[in-house]
Design an enzyme around this catalytic site. Structure first.
Site, PDB file in Angstrom:
ATOM      1  N   ASP A  87      -0.341  -7.176   6.973  1.00  0.00           N
ATOM      2  CA  ASP A  87      -1.120  -6.179   7.045  1.00  0.00           C
ATOM      3  C   ASP A  87      -2.771  -7.010   5.544  1.00  0.00           C
ATOM      4  O   ASP A  87      -2.530  -7.317   4.126  1.00  0.00           O
ATOM      5  CB  ASP A  87      -1.343  -5.440   6.021  1.00  0.00           C
ATOM      6  N   LYS A 122     -12.027  -0.287   5.250  1.00  0.00           N
ATOM      7  CA  LYS A 122     -12.170  -1.123   4.056  1.00  0.00           C
ATOM      8  C   LYS A 122     -13.086  -1.732   4.864  1.00  0.00           C
ATOM      9  O   LYS A 122     -14.525  -1.445   4.645  1.00  0.00           O
ATOM     10  CB  LYS A 122     -11.102  -1.713   3.746  1.00  0.00           C
ATOM     11  N   TYR A 161       1.099  -1.420  -0.214  1.00  0.00           N
ATOM     12  CA  TYR A 161       0.243  -0.418  -0.113  1.00  0.00           C
ATOM     13  C   TYR A 161       0.495   1.513  -0.080  1.00  0.00           C
ATOM     14  O   TYR A 161       1.701   1.234   0.462  1.00  0.00           O
ATOM     15  CB  TYR A 161      -0.700  -0.212   1.316  1.00  0.00           C
TER      16      TYR A 161
END
Ligand SMILES: *Cc1c(COP(=O)(O)O)cnc(C)c1O
Length: 411
Positions: A192, A217, A117
């Protein structure tokens, strides 16, 4: 495609008594706060302080930075669904990564994936610059490559995402965890797991030490709050993490804790529907000749590895059109699909990662990591699948990504 979420869990975990879809909505008496009115929904304790019964005697809660009943309830619920010994909720996914990164001392090293990310890359670059922490960005799909970077005493964190976003590279988490724990007793394997959510993949069950989520999310599911989640196995590590959260004041406030708890109850149905829609869309795109990246397709090079760890492919996929301008036109021509960063929401989103979520990674590095500039990412929601496909098809035709005449000739 799979035997249904969580058959695996009931065998490997003694915490989950039921299938995860049940546990998500089942909030037992023992893991809850003691509410005098037996409220069906956990109350929001919107209070910064709690009164003490005397000058010397403290109750369970005194100050909401250190602890709040609504937050505790959420943390207990999340620990259960992640198969964690303890879980913590903080103000964003990045805050969760920051809290975990503070386990690393200057002079120590972090081994991280090379398709992480964007915000995580930025945080790691900051740690490298200002805290003398060495970061190795490597291709974690190869356990052999990873082994070359392990240092018996300096390696402190291995930071993984599997599948990565948006290239969908899969890392063999159980094998990596076994190798790391054998060679570097001081190192922690951190995953993650935002892309999969605990509904599809629970990495603490197969070797990870810490699992992180951006609660912004799938866990919340409605893009109406920001939150981060940290699930921990080891009690000593958990205490260090609690210390940092209390010391820095990053615990999730009561109202957001309540919203996140509410979102988690519907994670099962949302994920089932989003994933089923995503599968149909991936097949539609592949049928029209596009190169699609999605672990639900047999054409994915690591399809089998993915399903040794997860019970579903998730609801994010990406594809290329062969031309950056065409991709831009596709993204700008859809009506239902909103142009937006992020994923995990009930409505569908379309984006060009190189221009949006991953623009902070320099173009040269993107190229080096095999990141196609024309990549389109789809984050699939719960709408009607035919509506989504028709809208996408119109945009592809309008952008000349699909040659209608050619298709008619072939037909
Ligand atoms: C969104 C995201 C983050 C950051 O979470 P925020 O809640 O936006 O701070 C971290 N990791 C992954 C994989 C993400 O998708």
């Amino acid at each position: 495609m799979n035997s249904g979420p969580l058959t695996k869990t009931s065998q490997t975990s003694n915490r989950l008594r039921y299938k995860l879809a049940t546990e998500l909505v089942f909030i037992g008496n023992s893991d809850g706060i003691k509410d005098p009115y037996a409220s069906a929904s956990v109350p929001i304790y919107q209070s910064a302080t709690f009164k003490q019964s005397s000058a010397t005697q403290m109750g369970e809660y005194d100050y909401s930075r250190s602890g709040n009943p609504t937050r505790s309830h959420l943390e207990n619920h999340i620990a259960k669904i992640m198969s964690a010994n303890r879980a913590f909720v903080v103000t964003s996914g990045m805050s969760a990564l920051d809290v975990v990164a503070r386990l690393v001392k200057s002079g120590e090293e972090i081994i991280a994936g090379n398709d992480l990310y964007g915000g995580t890359n930025r945080l790691l670059a900051f740690l490298n610059k200002s805290c003398d922490i060495k970061i190795h960005h490597i291709d974690t799909t190869s356990v052999d490559t990873l082994m070359q970077y392990l240092h018996p005493t300096k390696t402190r964190l291995i930071l993984l995402e599997s599948p990565t976003n948006p290239l969908f590279k899969i890392s063999d988490i159980p094998t990596i965890a076994a190798v790391v724990h054998e060679r570097c007793p001081n190192a922690l394997v951190v995953v993650d797991n935002t892309m999969m959510s605990p509904y599809l993949q629970r990495t603490l069950e197969f070797g990870a030490d810490i699992e992180i989520h951006s609660g912004t999310k799938y866990l919340s599911g409605h893009h109406d709050l920001m939150a981060g989640v940290i699930g921990v196995k080891d009690e000593v590590v958990a205490e260090k993490i609690y210390f940092t959260i209390n010391a820095t004041g990053s615990g999730l406030p009561p109202f957001d804790s309540w919203l996140l708890l509410r979102g988690i109850k519907t994670l099962g149905v949302r994920m089932e529907k989003q994933q089923a829609n995503a599968m149909q869309i991936a097949e539609f795109l592949e049928y029209h000749g596009f190169k699609v990246m999605y672990p639900g397709l047999k054409s994915h090079p690591q399809y089998e590895l993915h399903f040794t760890m997860s019970c579903g492919p998730g609801a994010v996929l990406s594809f290329v059109t062969g031309d950056v301008e065409i991709s831009e036109r596709v993204v700008e021509s859809t009506k239902i699909w909103a142009i937006s960063v992020s994923f995990g929401c009930v409505n569908s989103l379309i984006s060009m990662p190189c221009r949006m979520s991953h623009a902070s990674i320099p173009a040269a590095i993107r190229q080096e990591r095999g990141f196609p500039e024309d990549l389109i990412r789809l984050c699939v929601g719960i709408e009607d699948a035919n509506d989504l496909i028709e809208d996408l098809y119109s945009a592809l035709v309008l952008a000349n990504a699909i040659d209608v005449d050619q298709q008619n000739e072939n037909a």
